[in-house]
Scaffold this active site. Structure first.
Site, PDB file in Angstrom:
ATOM      1  N   ASP A 139       0.854  -1.194   0.000  1.00 58.74           N
ATOM      2  CA  ASP A 139       0.000   0.000   0.000  1.00 58.74           C
ATOM      3  C   ASP A 139       0.886   1.239   0.000  1.00 58.74           C
ATOM      4  O   ASP A 139       0.659   2.170   0.762  1.00 58.74           O
ATOM      5  CB  ASP A 139      -0.918  -0.026   1.228  1.00 58.74           C
ATOM      6  CG  ASP A 139      -2.093   0.936   1.081  1.00 58.74           C
ATOM      7  OD1 ASP A 139      -2.295   1.460  -0.034  1.00 58.74           O
ATOM      8  OD2 ASP A 139      -2.792   1.153   2.078  1.00 58.74           O
ATOM      9  N   ARG A 143      -0.181   8.889   0.774  1.00 59.64           N
ATOM     10  CA  ARG A 143      -0.884   9.027   2.058  1.00 59.64           C
ATOM     11  C   ARG A 143      -0.228   8.199   3.149  1.00 59.64           C
ATOM     12  O   ARG A 143      -0.457   8.429   4.338  1.00 59.64           O
ATOM     13  CB  ARG A 143      -2.363   8.637   1.883  1.00 59.64           C
ATOM     14  CG  ARG A 143      -2.618   7.172   1.737  1.00 59.64           C
ATOM     15  CD  ARG A 143      -4.050   6.892   1.294  1.00 59.64           C
ATOM     16  NE  ARG A 143      -4.043   6.171   0.046  1.00 59.64           N
ATOM     17  CZ  ARG A 143      -3.836   4.854  -0.042  1.00 59.64           C
ATOM     18  NH1 ARG A 143      -3.658   4.152   1.036  1.00 59.64           N
ATOM     19  NH2 ARG A 143      -3.806   4.275  -1.214  1.00 59.64           N
ATOM     20  N   ASN A 144       0.608   7.197   2.766  1.00 61.13           N
ATOM     21  CA  ASN A 144       1.285   6.356   3.755  1.00 61.13           C
ATOM     22  C   ASN A 144       2.753   6.714   3.921  1.00 61.13           C
ATOM     23  O   ASN A 144       3.537   5.929   4.421  1.00 61.13           O
ATOM     24  CB  ASN A 144       1.164   4.884   3.360  1.00 61.13           C
ATOM     25  CG  ASN A 144      -0.235   4.368   3.577  1.00 61.13           C
ATOM     26  OD1 ASN A 144      -0.931   4.890   4.456  1.00 61.13           O
ATOM     27  ND2 ASN A 144      -0.659   3.411   2.791  1.00 61.13           N
ATOM     28  N   ASP A 157       2.668   2.864   7.982  1.00 61.11           N
ATOM     29  CA  ASP A 157       1.469   2.059   7.803  1.00 61.11           C
ATOM     30  C   ASP A 157       1.742   0.711   7.151  1.00 61.11           C
ATOM     31  O   ASP A 157       1.536   0.512   5.957  1.00 61.11           O
ATOM     32  CB  ASP A 157       0.407   2.825   7.006  1.00 61.11           C
ATOM     33  CG  ASP A 157      -0.978   2.349   7.414  1.00 61.11           C
ATOM     34  OD1 ASP A 157      -1.081   1.168   7.812  1.00 61.11           O
ATOM     35  OD2 ASP A 157      -1.928   3.130   7.354  1.00 61.11           O
TER      36      ASP A 157
END
Ligand code: ADE
Length: 232
Positions: A139, A143-144, A157
């Site tokens: 992922d 955003r991570n 994350d």
């Protein structure tokens, strides 16, 4: 809720040097939230009574057993990933109590997606070191990635990550939620995850349907360095 302690069947609970006393942890405002958990700003007290800002990740109310298992896996992956300047550091965890919590370093400029959307010049450098540690993040998206005061960017994350110690391949089982837009073609069609499937949309070549024809992180870094510094 004894189930937190005994029923995530295939992972033995190890209470090691990372186990923290919740008494040392004060929770403050929410920094972010996702499908499974929330992250809050925390303040952690050391043995001298000094406090440091930390980020504290915990599951939402009434998590399913699968959520709890995945959270414990995430903590294990972070322990295994070890220290690297571009990976958010694990500070500790509280697994002995009703609610498992993960304590990581606080990156005061928040996530890269929000940071990039603010008008400013980004001169940070991101080196991908996960593939050399045989961890597939699954992922990897802005955003991570978190941004620290000094502009260093860090991968965070690890909720969807997998350790691929034995083979550079992971076939997902079950029907957990996945970040569809960022998934490589063979991950969607055959649920096969390789280190190559972690490379996200930098260039058209990253979308090659043959995984072995996609660039490695090292090759990508070389191409980006060329673009940034040599304009060729
Ligand atoms: N949001 C999620 N994790 C964070 C962290 N480690 N630091 C700052 N903001 C965050």
């Amino acid at each position: 809720h004894k189930d937190y302690e005994s029923e995530f069947n295939n992972i033995p609970l190890v209470h090691d040097k990372f186990e923290l006393s919740p008494k040392l942890l004060k929770l403050n405002n929410i920094l972010g939230s996702g499908a499974y958990g929330i992250v809050r700003l925390g303040s952690l007290e050391d043995k001298f009574g000094n406090t440091t800002n930390v980020a504290v990740k915990m599951l939402k109310e009434n998590p399913s057993m699968e959520d709890v298992q995945n959270f414990h896996k995430e903590i294990l992956i972070m322990k295994f990933a070890g220290q690297h300047p571009n990976i958010v550091s694990l500070i500790g965890c509280c697994l002995l109590y009703k609610k498992p919590v993960l304590v990581v370093e606080y990156c005061c400029k928040g996530d890269l997606q929000t940071y990039l959307r603010k008008p400013k010049k980004l001169t940070d450098r991101l080196q991908e070191c996960l593939s050399s540690n045989r961890i597939i993040h699954r992922d990897l998206a802005a955003r991570n990635i978190l941004v620290c005061a000094d502009g260093i960017v860090k991968i965070s994350d690890f909720g969807l990550s997998r350790d691929v110690y034995q083979e550079n391949l992971y076939r997902k089982q079950g029907n957990g939620k996945l970040p569809l837009k960022w998934i490589a073609i063979e991950a969607l069609t055959h649920q096969v995850y390789t280190t190559q499937s972690d490379v996200y949309d930098v260039m058209f070549c990253c979308w090659n349907t043959r995984p072995q024809n996609r660039p490695t992180f090292t090759q990508l870094k070389e191409s980006l360095d060329k673009l940034l510094f040599h304009q060729s």
